[in-house]
Design an enzyme around this catalytic site. Structure first.
Site, PDB file in Angstrom:
ATOM      1  N   ARG A 110       8.270   4.155   6.911  1.00 27.98           N
ATOM      2  CA  ARG A 110       7.705   2.966   6.246  1.00 27.98           C
ATOM      3  C   ARG A 110       8.756   2.452   5.285  1.00 27.98           C
ATOM      4  O   ARG A 110       9.193   3.187   4.384  1.00 27.98           O
ATOM      5  CB  ARG A 110       6.409   3.315   5.510  1.00 27.98           C
ATOM      6  CG  ARG A 110       5.965   2.209   4.583  1.00 27.98           C
ATOM      7  CD  ARG A 110       4.562   2.393   4.064  1.00 27.98           C
ATOM      8  NE  ARG A 110       3.591   2.124   5.101  1.00 27.98           N
ATOM      9  CZ  ARG A 110       2.316   1.855   4.885  1.00 27.98           C
ATOM     10  NH1 ARG A 110       1.846   1.816   3.644  1.00 27.98           N
ATOM     11  NH2 ARG A 110       1.486   1.628   5.874  1.00 27.98           N
ATOM     12  N   HIS A 137       3.761  -4.317  11.640  1.00 33.41           N
ATOM     13  CA  HIS A 137       3.015  -3.067  11.465  1.00 33.41           C
ATOM     14  C   HIS A 137       2.415  -2.721  12.831  1.00 33.41           C
ATOM     15  O   HIS A 137       1.201  -2.848  13.046  1.00 33.41           O
ATOM     16  CB  HIS A 137       1.933  -3.259  10.401  1.00 33.41           C
ATOM     17  CG  HIS A 137       1.389  -1.988   9.829  1.00 33.41           C
ATOM     18  ND1 HIS A 137       1.736  -0.729  10.287  1.00 33.41           N
ATOM     19  CD2 HIS A 137       0.481  -1.780   8.824  1.00 33.41           C
ATOM     20  CE1 HIS A 137       1.092   0.180   9.591  1.00 33.41           C
ATOM     21  NE2 HIS A 137       0.328  -0.420   8.701  1.00 33.41           N
ATOM     22  N   GLN A 140      -0.644  -0.345  13.275  1.00 38.50           N
ATOM     23  CA  GLN A 140      -1.890  -0.943  12.785  1.00 38.50           C
ATOM     24  C   GLN A 140      -2.497  -1.829  13.876  1.00 38.50           C
ATOM     25  O   GLN A 140      -3.681  -1.744  14.191  1.00 38.50           O
ATOM     26  CB  GLN A 140      -1.610  -1.771  11.534  1.00 38.50           C
ATOM     27  CG  GLN A 140      -2.835  -2.486  10.974  1.00 38.50           C
ATOM     28  CD  GLN A 140      -3.842  -1.532  10.356  1.00 38.50           C
ATOM     29  OE1 GLN A 140      -3.484  -0.727   9.511  1.00 38.50           O
ATOM     30  NE2 GLN A 140      -5.100  -1.614  10.773  1.00 38.50           N
ATOM     31  N   ASP A 233      -6.090  -9.922   5.451  1.00 40.93           N
ATOM     32  CA  ASP A 233      -5.276  -8.880   4.812  1.00 40.93           C
ATOM     33  C   ASP A 233      -5.052  -9.321   3.361  1.00 40.93           C
ATOM     34  O   ASP A 233      -5.354 -10.464   2.992  1.00 40.93           O
ATOM     35  CB  ASP A 233      -3.943  -8.719   5.563  1.00 40.93           C
ATOM     36  CG  ASP A 233      -3.169  -7.465   5.141  1.00 40.93           C
ATOM     37  OD1 ASP A 233      -3.674  -6.687   4.300  1.00 40.93           O
ATOM     38  OD2 ASP A 233      -2.042  -7.270   5.648  1.00 40.93           O
ATOM     39  N   CYS A 273      -7.161  -4.513   7.550  1.00 44.22           N
ATOM     40  CA  CYS A 273      -6.355  -3.300   7.753  1.00 44.22           C
ATOM     41  C   CYS A 273      -6.417  -2.358   6.564  1.00 44.22           C
ATOM     42  O   CYS A 273      -6.064  -1.188   6.692  1.00 44.22           O
ATOM     43  CB  CYS A 273      -4.921  -3.694   8.067  1.00 44.22           C
ATOM     44  SG  CYS A 273      -4.210  -4.773   6.817  1.00 44.22           S
ATOM     45  N   ARG A 301      -7.075   4.603  13.355  1.00 41.61           N
ATOM     46  CA  ARG A 301      -5.645   4.850  13.114  1.00 41.61           C
ATOM     47  C   ARG A 301      -5.288   6.291  13.506  1.00 41.61           C
ATOM     48  O   ARG A 301      -4.217   6.551  14.038  1.00 41.61           O
ATOM     49  CB  ARG A 301      -5.308   4.622  11.627  1.00 41.61           C
ATOM     50  CG  ARG A 301      -5.454   3.192  11.134  1.00 41.61           C
ATOM     51  CD  ARG A 301      -4.402   2.264  11.720  1.00 41.61           C
ATOM     52  NE  ARG A 301      -3.056   2.756  11.493  1.00 41.61           N
ATOM     53  CZ  ARG A 301      -2.359   2.584  10.375  1.00 41.61           C
ATOM     54  NH1 ARG A 301      -2.875   1.911   9.368  1.00 41.61           N
ATOM     55  NH2 ARG A 301      -1.120   3.054  10.254  1.00 41.61           N
TER      56      ARG A 301
HETATM   57  N1   CP Z   1      -3.304  -0.237   6.655  1.00 43.06           N
HETATM   58  C1   CP Z   1      -2.367   0.621   6.184  1.00 43.06           C
HETATM   59  O1   CP Z   1      -1.252   0.753   6.747  1.00 43.06           O
HETATM   60  O2   CP Z   1      -2.775   1.342   5.114  1.00 43.06           O
HETATM   61  P1   CP Z   1      -1.802   2.209   4.167  1.00 43.06           P
HETATM   62  O3   CP Z   1      -0.898   1.228   3.463  1.00 43.06           O
HETATM   63  O4   CP Z   1      -2.730   2.936   3.256  1.00 43.06           O
HETATM   64  O5   CP Z   1      -1.014   3.137   5.056  1.00 43.06           O
END
Ligand code: CP
Length: 314
Positions: A110, A137, A140, A233, A273, A301
């Site tokens: 990430r 992402h 996601q 979002d 998300c 997820r």
């Molecule tokens: N939706 C998502 O990726 O959540 P986090 O940022 O908690 O990983």
């Protein structure tokens, strides 16, 4: 196509994946979920494997779902904060990728800038999976389309209305994957916050092949009319704090509230998300209301993460 075709591949952006490959991952996620509820909590296809998880930004869902997914597949996952690695003291991304991939069988990353995850993938011997970048992402979006397929029983022809920040990284992945899967997507966003042009072009090209419709408009009420799914979002993503005032001003008319959900019509479901900023992009009565499938969405997820790890690494 067999899932073996994905072995050894990185997943940095769904632009690199075909419609069949995306569908196969989603079907595999549903199969992992079915088997989990049938009592098969551990399916050790990654027994003896290790996964490095490099996080430059905070995370709840991505971090925990990947870590639990790895455990349920028989693998060990290691959380590595960016600043706790020599990366934080200037070791290059390329050298880090070269070294880590001598130890582990896969890397989840990430990062702030998407180029970082691409560079990791370029110099790694093992698959690199994007756990969120400023561009996209992908894991996601895979979980989200798994959820829509699970609830609606189909993807082709489903109408998804995204209301909010059109430059959002999750939306970019929803556009790319949705266009490939035949999902009709209408984005309601201010003209200042349109999706990135290269992403939009890739989505429009994919839509021309799948027969889906992609539209970017400004009016949220037009966008949600007849929608199967209303999606939003946060307005200010991690790293965009300096833009908070301007984005909040632009996006205030795009809040998903009861009035908007009622305008959508009886079949509309609500997705997000997460994390949600309650009272900003969504109200409590929507996220906690009868429209909301956000907790199923979050749960999925875990199962899609197992599919991604198993397909790319096992
Ligand atoms: N939706 C998502 O990726 O959540 P986090 O940022 O908690 O990983």
């Amino acid at each position: 196509m067999t899932l073996y075709d994905l072995k050894g591949r990185s997943l940095t952006c769904l632009r690199d994946y075909s419609p069949d490959e995306i569908r196969a991952l989603i079907e595999m996620g549903l199969e992992f979920k079915r088997r989990y509820y049938a009592g098969e909590r551990v399916i050790p296809v990654l027994k003896g494997h290790s996964i490095a998880m490099i996080f430059e930004k905070p995370s709840t869902r991505t971090r925990v779902s990947f870590e639990v997914a790895a455990w349920q597949l028989g693998a060990k996952a290691m959380y590595l904060g960016w600043r706790e690695l020599q990366l934080g003291r200037g070791e290059t991304i390329a050298d880090t990728a070269r070294v880590l991939s001598r130890y582990v069988d896969g890397i989840v990353a990430r990062v702030y800038e998407h180029e970082k995850v691409e560079e990791l993938a370029r110099y790694s011997r093992v698959p690199v999976i994007n756990g969120l970048s400023d561009l996209s992402h992908p894991v996601q979006a895979l979980g989200d389309y798994m959820t829509i397929l699970e609830v609606k029983g189909r993807l082709k022809g489903v109408k998804l209305a995204f209301v909010g920040d059109g430059s959002d990284n999750v939306l970019h992945s929803l556009l790319i994957a949705g266009a490939k899967l035949g999902v009709d997507i209408v984005v309601a966003t201010p003209k200042e916050l349109r999706p990135r042009e290269d992403i939009l072009k890739a989505a429009l090209d994919a839509a021309a092949e799948s027969g889906s419709e992609i539209r970017i408009i400004e009016d949220p009420y037009t966008a949600v009319s007849g929608a199967d799914v209303v999606y939003t979002d946060v307005w200010v993503s991690m790293g965009q704090e300096s833009m908070r005032e301007e984005k909040t001003r632009l996006l205030r008319p795009y809040q998903v509230n009861r009035r908007l959900m009622e305008a959508a019509g009886g079949k509309a479901l609500f997705m997000h998300c997460l994390p949600a900023h309650r009272g900003e992009e969504v109200t409590d009565e929507v996220i906690d209301g009868p429209w909301s499938i956000v907790w199923d969405q979050a749960e999925n997820r875990l199962h899609i993460q197992k599919a991604v790890l198993a397909a790319l690494i096992a």
